[in-house]
Motif scaffolding. Sequence first.
Motif, short mmCIF file in Angstrom:
data_model
loop_
_atom_site.label_atom_id
_atom_site.label_comp_id
_atom_site.label_asym_id
_atom_site.label_seq_id
_atom_site.Cartn_x
_atom_site.Cartn_y
_atom_site.Cartn_z
N LEU A 1 -8.64 4.51 -4.73
CA LEU A 1 -7.12 3.20 -3.97
C LEU A 1 -6.94 3.83 -3.11
N VAL A 2 -6.43 4.79 -3.26
CA VAL A 2 -5.82 5.43 -2.19
C VAL A 2 -6.04 7.24 -2.25
N PRO B 1 -6.13 -2.50 -3.26
CA PRO B 1 -5.28 -2.87 -3.84
C PRO B 1 -4.89 -2.49 -4.86
N ILE B 2 -3.71 -2.23 -5.29
CA ILE B 2 -2.66 -1.50 -6.63
C ILE B 2 -2.06 -2.46 -7.43
N TRP C 1 8.27 6.11 7.44
CA TRP C 1 6.42 5.54 7.38
C TRP C 1 5.88 4.21 6.93
N ALA C 2 6.86 3.40 5.98
CA ALA C 2 6.49 2.81 5.60
C ALA C 2 7.22 1.59 6.66
N PRO D 1 0.57 -0.80 0.18
CA PRO D 1 -0.26 -0.16 0.23
C PRO D 1 0.98 1.79 0.18
N GLN D 2 2.01 0.99 0.45
CA GLN D 2 2.91 2.51 0.61
C GLN D 2 4.01 3.51 -0.31
#
Length: 290
Positions: free
Chosen positions: A132-133, A92-93, A217-218, A50-51
Amino acid sequence: MPVRSDAVGEELGHRVTTVSTRQILAYAAGLGVDDPTLLNDADPRFAALPQLCASLEWQVVSDPAARRILGLDPEETLRGVHVAQDSTFHAPIRPDATVRTGCRVMAVRATSAGALVRCLLETEDEANGEPLVSSWSTSIYRGVAVEGPDHAVAQPPPIPSSGERSGSSDDVEIPIARWLPHVYTECSAIWNPIHTERRVALRAGLADILLHGTATWALAGLAVVERRGCADFRRLLRLAGRFAAPVLPGSVLRVSVGPLSAEHHGAGVAFEATSDGGARVLDDGWAELA
């Protein structure tokens, strides 16, 4: 040049990208991921971490046209420091998906450190418009003034207060190798010379090159999923954090992951990260898991 507060509400631009398998694999590898489920594109469930959204978003916010809308000159852009990221993952991508990422300025205000700019970036499936995000990204341009009064049209969703996030935590230690900012730069396509070129970092008033805020962050998000999400990154619905201090290469990132707590959209997890010297480098960490 000062940042224009009347830029609030304006769109900084958009970028359409076809996300390749190579891009998905490189982003995971750039974070040092060695989980075979994240590196196996033969698995029918294969999808991007996701990141990865941070890589797509950078292509928009780093565009020179976007900087001109804010009123920044090239030298001032080097003074930008990413101070917060709050992303909600709707779907999800997948590899070969064509996605559209747009960015709108939501707030500009003056701070003692410089001009604060908060943007909302939204990534959607170009074919059907499926979200998506959604990411709230906040930066401070150190030493840059604001032209006009402080202005905001919206705020990111609230994060539970510290009273709602109590409980024992587990610590995850992540060594930050000297080479990590270089590898993350190339694998994420997020390039700012303060992360890789020490001469530029020193000229910008920094002590050394810095690990990217999105990498901190990730990595923290991966630690949360490892401890509370059964190592299934597909469960991550939201990941938020404020970057309290820079992470220097050669240090150790210590992520403290709190207990699960009931939330409207699943399970909430508070987290924070400190350096090996004990300084807090990521604060107000919050993740939501399906």
